[in-house]
Write a protein that holds these residues in place. Sequence first.
Motif, PDB file in Angstrom:
ATOM      1  N   ALA A   1       0.888  -8.053   3.140  1.00 37.98           N
ATOM      2  CA  ALA A   1       1.675  -7.533   1.812  1.00 37.98           C
ATOM      3  C   ALA A   1       1.173  -6.432   1.433  1.00 37.98           C
ATOM      4  CB  ALA A   1       1.418  -8.901   0.854  1.00 37.98           C
ATOM      5  N   ILE A   2      -0.144  -6.106   1.427  1.00 37.07           N
ATOM      6  CA  ILE A   2      -0.607  -4.792   0.797  1.00 37.07           C
ATOM      7  C   ILE A   2       0.101  -3.577   1.858  1.00 37.07           C
ATOM      8  CG2 ILE A   2      -2.593  -3.253   0.888  1.00 37.07           C
ATOM      9  CD1 ILE A   2      -4.589  -5.828   0.299  1.00 37.07           C
ATOM     10  N   ARG A   3      -0.304  -3.944   3.172  1.00 41.30           N
ATOM     11  CA  ARG A   3       0.628  -2.860   3.977  1.00 41.30           C
ATOM     12  C   ARG A   3       1.758  -2.511   3.860  1.00 41.30           C
ATOM     13  NH1 ARG A   3       3.063  -3.671   8.740  1.00 41.30           N
ATOM     14  NH2 ARG A   3       3.160  -2.284  10.359  1.00 41.30           N
ATOM     15  N   ALA A   4       2.700  -3.629   3.475  1.00 39.31           N
ATOM     16  CA  ALA A   4       4.010  -3.666   3.493  1.00 39.31           C
ATOM     17  C   ALA A   4       4.408  -2.923   1.990  1.00 39.31           C
ATOM     18  CB  ALA A   4       4.838  -4.891   3.271  1.00 39.31           C
ATOM     19  N   ALA A   5       3.804  -3.346   0.835  1.00 39.80           N
ATOM     20  CA  ALA A   5       3.870  -2.582  -0.293  1.00 39.80           C
ATOM     21  C   ALA A   5       3.552  -1.170  -0.267  1.00 39.80           C
ATOM     22  CB  ALA A   5       3.157  -3.241  -1.463  1.00 39.80           C
ATOM     23  N   VAL A   6       2.627  -0.827   0.211  1.00 40.65           N
ATOM     24  CA  VAL A   6       1.950   0.503   0.590  1.00 40.65           C
ATOM     25  C   VAL A   6       3.097   1.528   1.484  1.00 40.65           C
ATOM     26  CG1 VAL A   6       0.145   2.141   1.589  1.00 40.65           C
ATOM     27  CG2 VAL A   6      -0.383   0.191   0.242  1.00 40.65           C
ATOM     28  N   ARG A   7       3.336   1.017   2.437  1.00 41.10           N
ATOM     29  CA  ARG A   7       4.242   1.500   3.381  1.00 41.10           C
ATOM     30  C   ARG A   7       5.699   1.830   2.811  1.00 41.10           C
ATOM     31  NH1 ARG A   7       2.267   0.542   9.007  1.00 41.10           N
ATOM     32  NH2 ARG A   7      -0.052   1.662   8.705  1.00 41.10           N
ATOM     33  N   ALA A   8       6.174   0.634   1.984  1.00 42.28           N
ATOM     34  CA  ALA A   8       7.427   0.617   1.301  1.00 42.28           C
ATOM     35  C   ALA A   8       7.401   1.823   0.376  1.00 42.28           C
ATOM     36  CB  ALA A   8       7.962  -0.612   0.666  1.00 42.28           C
ATOM     37  N   GLY A   9       6.393   1.762  -0.380  1.00 37.80           N
ATOM     38  CA  GLY A   9       6.371   2.921  -1.414  1.00 37.80           C
ATOM     39  C   GLY A   9       6.218   4.148  -0.928  1.00 37.80           C
ATOM     40  N   ILE A  10       5.659   4.463   0.139  1.00 35.70           N
ATOM     41  CA  ILE A  10       5.375   6.010   0.744  1.00 35.70           C
ATOM     42  C   ILE A  10       6.710   6.407   1.418  1.00 35.70           C
ATOM     43  CG2 ILE A  10       4.620   7.200   2.656  1.00 35.70           C
ATOM     44  CD1 ILE A  10       1.755   5.616   2.032  1.00 35.70           C
ATOM     45  N   LYS A  11       7.514   5.322   1.918  1.00 35.93           N
ATOM     46  CA  LYS A  11       8.653   5.512   2.469  1.00 35.93           C
ATOM     47  C   LYS A  11       9.730   5.750   1.490  1.00 35.93           C
ATOM     48  CE  LYS A  11      11.278   4.853   6.378  1.00 35.93           C
ATOM     49  NZ  LYS A  11      10.601   5.324   7.892  1.00 35.93           N
ATOM     50  N   LYS A  12       9.537   5.269   0.301  1.00 36.90           N
ATOM     51  CA  LYS A  12      10.563   5.618  -0.818  1.00 36.90           C
ATOM     52  C   LYS A  12      10.189   6.842  -1.552  1.00 36.90           C
ATOM     53  CE  LYS A  12      11.762   0.769  -1.314  1.00 36.90           C
ATOM     54  NZ  LYS A  12      13.354   0.810  -1.057  1.00 36.90           N
ATOM     55  N   GLY A  13       9.158   7.606  -1.028  1.00 44.70           N
ATOM     56  CA  GLY A  13       8.755   8.904  -1.885  1.00 44.70           C
ATOM     57  C   GLY A  13       7.925   8.776  -3.061  1.00 44.70           C
ATOM     58  N   MET A  14       7.101   7.545  -3.033  1.00 50.71           N
ATOM     59  CA  MET A  14       6.296   7.162  -4.165  1.00 50.71           C
ATOM     60  C   MET A  14       4.895   7.836  -3.775  1.00 50.71           C
ATOM     61  SD  MET A  14       7.404   3.256  -5.064  1.00 50.71           S
ATOM     62  CE  MET A  14       8.869   3.084  -5.711  1.00 50.71           C
ATOM     63  N   GLU A  15       4.081   7.916  -4.785  1.00 47.15           N
ATOM     64  CA  GLU A  15       2.413   7.787  -4.382  1.00 47.15           C
ATOM     65  C   GLU A  15       1.877   6.739  -4.783  1.00 47.15           C
ATOM     66  OE1 GLU A  15      -0.006  11.017  -6.264  1.00 47.15           O
ATOM     67  OE2 GLU A  15       2.071  11.484  -7.345  1.00 47.15           O
ATOM     68  N   VAL A  16       1.111   5.962  -3.662  1.00 46.89           N
ATOM     69  CA  VAL A  16       0.567   4.719  -3.903  1.00 46.89           C
ATOM     70  C   VAL A  16      -0.948   4.776  -4.019  1.00 46.89           C
ATOM     71  CG1 VAL A  16       0.630   2.480  -2.891  1.00 46.89           C
ATOM     72  CG2 VAL A  16       2.428   3.862  -2.395  1.00 46.89           C
ATOM     73  N   VAL A  17      -1.397   3.987  -5.050  1.00 49.63           N
ATOM     74  CA  VAL A  17      -2.878   3.855  -4.939  1.00 49.63           C
ATOM     75  C   VAL A  17      -3.404   2.232  -4.931  1.00 49.63           C
ATOM     76  CG1 VAL A  17      -3.136   5.888  -6.761  1.00 49.63           C
ATOM     77  CG2 VAL A  17      -2.654   3.449  -7.755  1.00 49.63           C
ATOM     78  N   GLY A  18      -4.656   2.097  -4.456  1.00 47.37           N
ATOM     79  CA  GLY A  18      -5.184   0.842  -4.381  1.00 47.37           C
ATOM     80  C   GLY A  18      -5.939   0.532  -5.562  1.00 47.37           C
ATOM     81  N   ILE A  19      -5.944  -0.710  -6.094  1.00 41.45           N
ATOM     82  CA  ILE A  19      -6.740  -0.913  -7.030  1.00 41.45           C
ATOM     83  C   ILE A  19      -7.858  -2.156  -6.592  1.00 41.45           C
ATOM     84  CG2 ILE A  19      -6.675  -2.015  -9.547  1.00 41.45           C
ATOM     85  CD1 ILE A  19      -3.784  -1.010  -9.637  1.00 41.45           C
ATOM     86  N   TYR A  20      -9.048  -1.682  -6.898  1.00 45.47           N
ATOM     87  CA  TYR A  20      -9.841  -2.535  -6.073  1.00 45.47           C
ATOM     88  C   TYR A  20     -10.651  -3.637  -7.121  1.00 45.47           C
ATOM     89  CZ  TYR A  20      -9.550   0.646  -2.041  1.00 45.47           C
ATOM     90  OH  TYR A  20      -8.832   1.408  -1.031  1.00 45.47           O
ATOM     91  N   ARG A  21     -10.810  -4.943  -6.529  1.00 39.74           N
ATOM     92  CA  ARG A  21     -11.321  -6.095  -7.052  1.00 39.74           C
ATOM     93  C   ARG A  21     -10.413  -6.433  -8.136  1.00 39.74           C
ATOM     94  NH1 ARG A  21     -15.264  -3.167  -4.795  1.00 39.74           N
ATOM     95  NH2 ARG A  21     -16.540  -4.274  -3.238  1.00 39.74           N
ATOM     96  N   GLY A  22      -9.130  -6.580  -7.916  1.00 32.71           N
ATOM     97  CA  GLY A  22      -8.178  -7.233  -8.982  1.00 32.71           C
ATOM     98  C   GLY A  22      -8.239  -6.396 -10.265  1.00 32.71           C
ATOM     99  N   TYR A  23      -7.934  -7.109 -11.554  1.00 28.83           N
ATOM    100  CA  TYR A  23      -7.748  -6.552 -12.578  1.00 28.83           C
ATOM    101  C   TYR A  23      -9.336  -5.771 -13.153  1.00 28.83           C
ATOM    102  CZ  TYR A  23      -3.537  -9.177 -13.103  1.00 28.83           C
ATOM    103  OH  TYR A  23      -2.332  -9.631 -12.790  1.00 28.83           O
ATOM    104  N   ASN A  24     -10.415  -6.150 -12.427  1.00 27.06           N
ATOM    105  CA  ASN A  24     -11.530  -5.451 -12.490  1.00 27.06           C
ATOM    106  C   ASN A  24     -11.544  -4.070 -12.343  1.00 27.06           C
ATOM    107  OD1 ASN A  24     -13.671  -7.276 -13.478  1.00 27.06           O
ATOM    108  ND2 ASN A  24     -13.253  -8.255 -11.462  1.00 27.06           N
ATOM    109  N   GLY A  25     -10.839  -3.690 -11.113  1.00 32.88           N
ATOM    110  CA  GLY A  25     -10.681  -2.273 -10.557  1.00 32.88           C
ATOM    111  C   GLY A  25      -9.878  -1.479 -11.755  1.00 32.88           C
ATOM    112  N   LEU A  26      -8.908  -2.036 -12.226  1.00 36.22           N
ATOM    113  CA  LEU A  26      -7.813  -1.702 -13.179  1.00 36.22           C
ATOM    114  C   LEU A  26      -8.806  -1.214 -14.421  1.00 36.22           C
ATOM    115  CD1 LEU A  26      -5.179  -0.940 -13.137  1.00 36.22           C
ATOM    116  CD2 LEU A  26      -4.610  -3.300 -14.156  1.00 36.22           C
ATOM    117  N   ILE A  27      -9.671  -2.043 -15.019  1.00 40.01           N
ATOM    118  CA  ILE A  27     -10.457  -1.828 -16.134  1.00 40.01           C
ATOM    119  C   ILE A  27     -11.394  -0.726 -16.010  1.00 40.01           C
ATOM    120  CG2 ILE A  27     -12.047  -2.922 -17.726  1.00 40.01           C
ATOM    121  CD1 ILE A  27     -10.278  -5.511 -17.685  1.00 40.01           C
TER     122      ILE A  27
END
Length: 318
Positions: free
Chosen positions: A18-44
Amino acid sequence: MKIGVLTSGGDAPGMNAAIRAAVRAGIKKGMEVVGIYRGYNGLINGDIRPLDERSVSDIIQRGGTALYTARCDEFRYKEGVDKAVKSCKEHGIDGIVVIGGDGSFRGAADLSAAGIPCVGVPGTIDNDIAMTEYTIGYDTAMNTAMELIDKLRDTASSHDRCSVVEVMGRRAGYIALNTGIACGAIAVITSEIPYDLDAVINKIKNTQTTGKHHFIVVVSEGVGNADQIAKEIEERTGIESRATILGHVQRGGSPTVRDRVEASKMGYYAVTLLEKGIGNRVVGLKQGSVYDVDIQEALQMKKPFLEDLYKIADEISF
Ligand code: ADP
């Protein structure tokens, strides 16, 4: 446009697809994609790193999650959500794909309400999310449990024993019922169907008279105690009985074809929603096709149990 991807709650095999598909789909659509590590902890905490197409190479075949996962108590409160929103603003994140279970979707709803569109993708081995007929990790976990129960059956049959096996599922009996059928269990005990040990014991006794001398009983996590059930079966039928709790081995391992494919479909679809600026949705499968619903609506839905399948399991095990 910049989107983030995170995994949250319990890990499940297939999350990487699912991660791979979301990242590749985003890139294909011209988006920048970031990974947020360890769930909501990574966001905070701002543990957020850019991902390119190669960042997700060589992960589709692996269990677990390459973005790591965690539980984050702070995120349950407004202060935590506010910190997450601030972090999204600092990193320029316009939307997030949240891969996880019900709890993670509650967080995604809060974050969407606070102005960051989030789309949930169901990732849990338990298949306990009502809006979807399938969750990522379910198929792999069932196959793992089936292989392990087959091994227990070899020793149960060699020793004329009864093997009582507890499988995972949190409060849901889907793994128990399916693996029970797949492994020829004499009985399946789940929380959805009233549990009557007398009936199980009578069934074993009746079947003993037809010449059967080894048995598998599958018990879903959280329903009774496998040791206690084994003890009672032994005392009342005279057959030596052993309990085995399969535990976390069911969460690991290389994902099956089904998990990889469904995860890819749902991860891709989630990005198509974010691309349109749509958030506060959960993606799922309905009759095999991907669709989406409002998160609150999804959280209120009740999942029907597989009564027909339970009846078949019961009628063909004797
Ligand atoms: P799962 O997503 O597998 O159901 P949890 O229930 O542990 O797993 O939830 C994962 C994370 O989602 C929690 O650690 C928390 O950060 C967030 N979360 C869970 N419940 C809520 C809630 N009611 N409100 C906001 N965030 C929540």
